[in-house]
Write a protein that holds these residues in place. Sequence first.
Motif, PDB file in Angstrom:
ATOM      1  N   ALA A  12       0.833  -1.203   0.000  1.00 40.51           N
ATOM      2  CA  ALA A  12       0.000   0.000   0.000  1.00 40.51           C
ATOM      3  C   ALA A  12       0.869   1.255   0.000  1.00 40.51           C
ATOM      4  O   ALA A  12       0.570   2.229  -0.696  1.00 40.51           O
ATOM      5  CB  ALA A  12      -0.943  -0.008   1.198  1.00 40.51           C
ATOM      6  N   TRP A  15       2.393   1.714  -3.502  1.00 43.05           N
ATOM      7  CA  TRP A  15       1.426   2.192  -4.484  1.00 43.05           C
ATOM      8  C   TRP A  15       0.690   3.446  -4.025  1.00 43.05           C
ATOM      9  O   TRP A  15      -0.176   3.948  -4.745  1.00 43.05           O
ATOM     10  CB  TRP A  15       0.419   1.094  -4.798  1.00 43.05           C
ATOM     11  CG  TRP A  15       0.991  -0.035  -5.610  1.00 43.05           C
ATOM     12  CD1 TRP A  15       2.199  -0.075  -6.242  1.00 43.05           C
ATOM     13  CD2 TRP A  15       0.367  -1.290  -5.872  1.00 43.05           C
ATOM     14  NE1 TRP A  15       2.363  -1.277  -6.878  1.00 43.05           N
ATOM     15  CE2 TRP A  15       1.263  -2.046  -6.673  1.00 43.05           C
ATOM     16  CE3 TRP A  15      -0.849  -1.853  -5.501  1.00 43.05           C
ATOM     17  CZ2 TRP A  15       0.962  -3.327  -7.116  1.00 43.05           C
ATOM     18  CZ3 TRP A  15      -1.135  -3.133  -5.945  1.00 43.05           C
ATOM     19  CH2 TRP A  15      -0.241  -3.861  -6.748  1.00 43.05           C
ATOM     20  N   SER A  16       0.977   3.943  -2.846  1.00 42.06           N
ATOM     21  CA  SER A  16       0.306   5.133  -2.295  1.00 42.06           C
ATOM     22  C   SER A  16      -1.215   4.983  -2.345  1.00 42.06           C
ATOM     23  O   SER A  16      -1.924   5.837  -2.877  1.00 42.06           O
ATOM     24  CB  SER A  16       0.727   6.397  -3.044  1.00 42.06           C
ATOM     25  OG  SER A  16       2.107   6.587  -2.956  1.00 42.06           O
ATOM     26  N   CYS A  17      -1.665   3.868  -1.798  1.00 38.95           N
ATOM     27  CA  CYS A  17      -3.110   3.606  -1.768  1.00 38.95           C
ATOM     28  C   CYS A  17      -3.479   3.033  -0.403  1.00 38.95           C
ATOM     29  O   CYS A  17      -2.605   2.613   0.352  1.00 38.95           O
ATOM     30  CB  CYS A  17      -3.505   2.638  -2.882  1.00 38.95           C
ATOM     31  SG  CYS A  17      -2.908   0.958  -2.649  1.00 38.95           S
ATOM     32  N   PRO A  18      -4.754   3.001  -0.083  1.00 38.76           N
ATOM     33  CA  PRO A  18      -5.169   2.436   1.211  1.00 38.76           C
ATOM     34  C   PRO A  18      -4.947   0.919   1.244  1.00 38.76           C
ATOM     35  O   PRO A  18      -5.045   0.251   0.204  1.00 38.76           O
ATOM     36  CB  PRO A  18      -6.656   2.757   1.314  1.00 38.76           C
ATOM     37  CG  PRO A  18      -7.069   3.361   0.024  1.00 38.76           C
ATOM     38  CD  PRO A  18      -5.872   3.561  -0.834  1.00 38.76           C
ATOM     39  N   SER A  20      -6.927  -1.165   2.264  1.00 35.93           N
ATOM     40  CA  SER A  20      -8.173  -1.804   1.854  1.00 35.93           C
ATOM     41  C   SER A  20      -8.187  -2.090   0.349  1.00 35.93           C
ATOM     42  O   SER A  20      -8.788  -3.071  -0.095  1.00 35.93           O
ATOM     43  CB  SER A  20      -9.378  -0.944   2.247  1.00 35.93           C
ATOM     44  OG  SER A  20      -9.322   0.320   1.621  1.00 35.93           O
ATOM     45  N   ALA A  21      -7.520  -1.269  -0.439  1.00 32.63           N
ATOM     46  CA  ALA A  21      -7.446  -1.500  -1.885  1.00 32.63           C
ATOM     47  C   ALA A  21      -6.633  -2.760  -2.188  1.00 32.63           C
ATOM     48  O   ALA A  21      -6.968  -3.513  -3.107  1.00 32.63           O
ATOM     49  CB  ALA A  21      -6.832  -0.298  -2.586  1.00 32.63           C
ATOM     50  N   ILE A  22      -5.589  -2.993  -1.407  1.00 37.97           N
ATOM     51  CA  ILE A  22      -4.773  -4.199  -1.592  1.00 37.97           C
ATOM     52  C   ILE A  22      -5.586  -5.429  -1.192  1.00 37.97           C
ATOM     53  O   ILE A  22      -5.626  -6.425  -1.927  1.00 37.97           O
ATOM     54  CB  ILE A  22      -3.471  -4.128  -0.764  1.00 37.97           C
ATOM     55  CG1 ILE A  22      -2.685  -2.840  -1.073  1.00 37.97           C
ATOM     56  CG2 ILE A  22      -2.629  -5.379  -0.989  1.00 37.97           C
ATOM     57  CD1 ILE A  22      -2.271  -2.658  -2.508  1.00 37.97           C
ATOM     58  N   GLN A  24      -8.744  -5.768  -1.249  1.00 38.73           N
ATOM     59  CA  GLN A  24      -9.775  -5.973  -2.268  1.00 38.73           C
ATOM     60  C   GLN A  24      -9.198  -6.703  -3.480  1.00 38.73           C
ATOM     61  O   GLN A  24      -9.832  -7.612  -4.018  1.00 38.73           O
ATOM     62  CB  GLN A  24     -10.394  -4.636  -2.694  1.00 38.73           C
ATOM     63  CG  GLN A  24     -11.387  -4.748  -3.827  1.00 38.73           C
ATOM     64  CD  GLN A  24     -12.557  -5.674  -3.534  1.00 38.73           C
ATOM     65  OE1 GLN A  24     -13.038  -5.725  -2.406  1.00 38.73           O
ATOM     66  NE2 GLN A  24     -12.999  -6.412  -4.524  1.00 38.73           N
ATOM     67  N   GLN A  25      -8.014  -6.322  -3.913  1.00 43.55           N
ATOM     68  CA  GLN A  25      -7.383  -6.990  -5.051  1.00 43.55           C
ATOM     69  C   GLN A  25      -7.095  -8.460  -4.733  1.00 43.55           C
ATOM     70  O   GLN A  25      -7.266  -9.333  -5.586  1.00 43.55           O
ATOM     71  CB  GLN A  25      -6.095  -6.280  -5.466  1.00 43.55           C
ATOM     72  CG  GLN A  25      -6.304  -4.994  -6.204  1.00 43.55           C
ATOM     73  CD  GLN A  25      -7.077  -5.189  -7.497  1.00 43.55           C
ATOM     74  OE1 GLN A  25      -6.871  -6.134  -8.242  1.00 43.55           O
ATOM     75  NE2 GLN A  25      -7.992  -4.272  -7.760  1.00 43.55           N
ATOM     76  N   GLU A  51       1.718  -4.868 -11.763  1.00 53.18           N
ATOM     77  CA  GLU A  51       2.079  -3.517 -12.197  1.00 53.18           C
ATOM     78  C   GLU A  51       2.214  -3.449 -13.712  1.00 53.18           C
ATOM     79  O   GLU A  51       1.709  -2.515 -14.342  1.00 53.18           O
ATOM     80  CB  GLU A  51       3.385  -3.078 -11.527  1.00 53.18           C
ATOM     81  CG  GLU A  51       3.238  -2.807 -10.054  1.00 53.18           C
ATOM     82  CD  GLU A  51       4.547  -2.564  -9.338  1.00 53.18           C
ATOM     83  OE1 GLU A  51       4.498  -2.005  -8.228  1.00 53.18           O
ATOM     84  OE2 GLU A  51       5.628  -2.942  -9.857  1.00 53.18           O
TER      85      GLU A  51
END
Length: 70
Positions: A12, A15-18, A20-22, A24-25, A51
């Motif tokens: 996370a 990728w500079s994301c929450p 929760s996004a990881i 979910q993937q 990526e």
Amino acid sequence: MNSTHMSVKQLAARWSCPVSAIYQQVRSGGLAALHIGQTIRIPIAEIERFEAQNTTGGDEVGRRRKTRSA
């Protein structure tokens, strides 16, 4: 950091994301992961595959732009 796997939190941050996004993937099957009890580790090779598959731009887009403007 393990050189063959990353934690959800590490990915996370990469990728500079929450986180929760990881998750979910991983849940959706878009990102393969190693489950050890409640711990999830994502192989570096899987991260690089994801990526590459999900990155847009680069030379291909540049060629399309040149074609459109010509």
